[in-house]
Design a protein around this motif. Structure first.
Motif, PDB file in Angstrom:
ATOM      1  N   TRP A  16       0.860  -1.179   0.000  1.00 27.04           N
ATOM      2  CA  TRP A  16       0.000   0.000   0.000  1.00 27.04           C
ATOM      3  C   TRP A  16       0.896   1.228   0.000  1.00 27.04           C
ATOM      4  N   ARG A  18       1.311   5.435   0.511  1.00 24.94           N
ATOM      5  CA  ARG A  18       0.739   6.640   1.126  1.00 24.94           C
ATOM      6  C   ARG A  18       0.896   7.805   0.162  1.00 24.94           C
ATOM      7  N   TYR A  71      -4.284   6.304   1.289  1.00 25.23           N
ATOM      8  CA  TYR A  71      -3.475   5.143   0.939  1.00 25.23           C
ATOM      9  C   TYR A  71      -4.121   4.437  -0.248  1.00 25.23           C
TER      10      TYR A  71
END
Length: 183
Positions: A16, A18, A71
């Motif tokens: 993931w 940011r 995210y």
């Protein structure tokens, strides 16, 4: 005595990314994501430019709506990227709305309001693609504010599995207390 936290922690799956939503970090963050996504493919400048523009617009909209973190999943399942997102928003005191189809759940960070829904996302060609959303509203101790975790995925075919992943991420939410000045 309730201790007001200074921050929070979330555990996210590997892969993931940011995306900075703040104006001062937005472009740098989006450029890094686009570079990562296209991994040196220089023969698709129009796709890179379009993705960059869309991500900048989404990050700006998230920020304008009170978002503090965004995210995006870059997880791979074979050759496909698993599309999912998490927007973290700080809701000021008095801005929480009631939802009839919500339920109370216990998280490590406290009692939260959980709501699962299905929303449409316009494609620009008049058609709407459904997406599964999962919201958690978690009171921030000692403040009257709430932290809103909004998860989303267009993978309605595997929605239940994605919701399990979202529940696990929300369950990892922890408050981080400030320093008491004593070491």
């Amino acid at each position: 005595m309730t201790v007001t936290p200074v921050d929070y922690e979330l555990l996210l799956p590997e892969g993931w990314f940011r995306v900075g939503v703040e104006p001062e970090s937005r472009e740098r963050s989006v450029d890094a994501l686009v570079d990562r996504r296209f991994g040196g493919a220089d023969n698709v400048p129009h796709l890179k430019r379009r993705l960059r523009e869309e991500l900048l617009a989404q990050a700006a909209a998230a920020y304008d709506q009170g978002g503090i973190e965004l995210y995006l999943s870059m997880q791979q399942a074979g050759a496909l990227t698993v599309p999912a997102s998490l927007l973290v928003t700080l809701l000021p005191p008095g801005s929480v709305t009631e939802a009839a189809d919500a339920s109370a759940v216990e998280l490590a960070a406290g009692t939260a309001v959980r709501r699962r829904g299905c929303a449409g996302a316009g494609r620009g060609d008049g058609e709407t693609l459904p997406s599964v959303t999962l919201d958690y509203q978690v009171p921030v101790p000692g403040t009257g504010a709430h932290l809103l975790l909004t998860f989303s995925t267009p993978l309605v075919q595997i929605a239940d599995t994605m919701v399990e992943l979202f529940d696990a991420v929300a369950g990892s939410l922890r408050w981080r207390a400030g320093s008491s000045g004593r070491e």
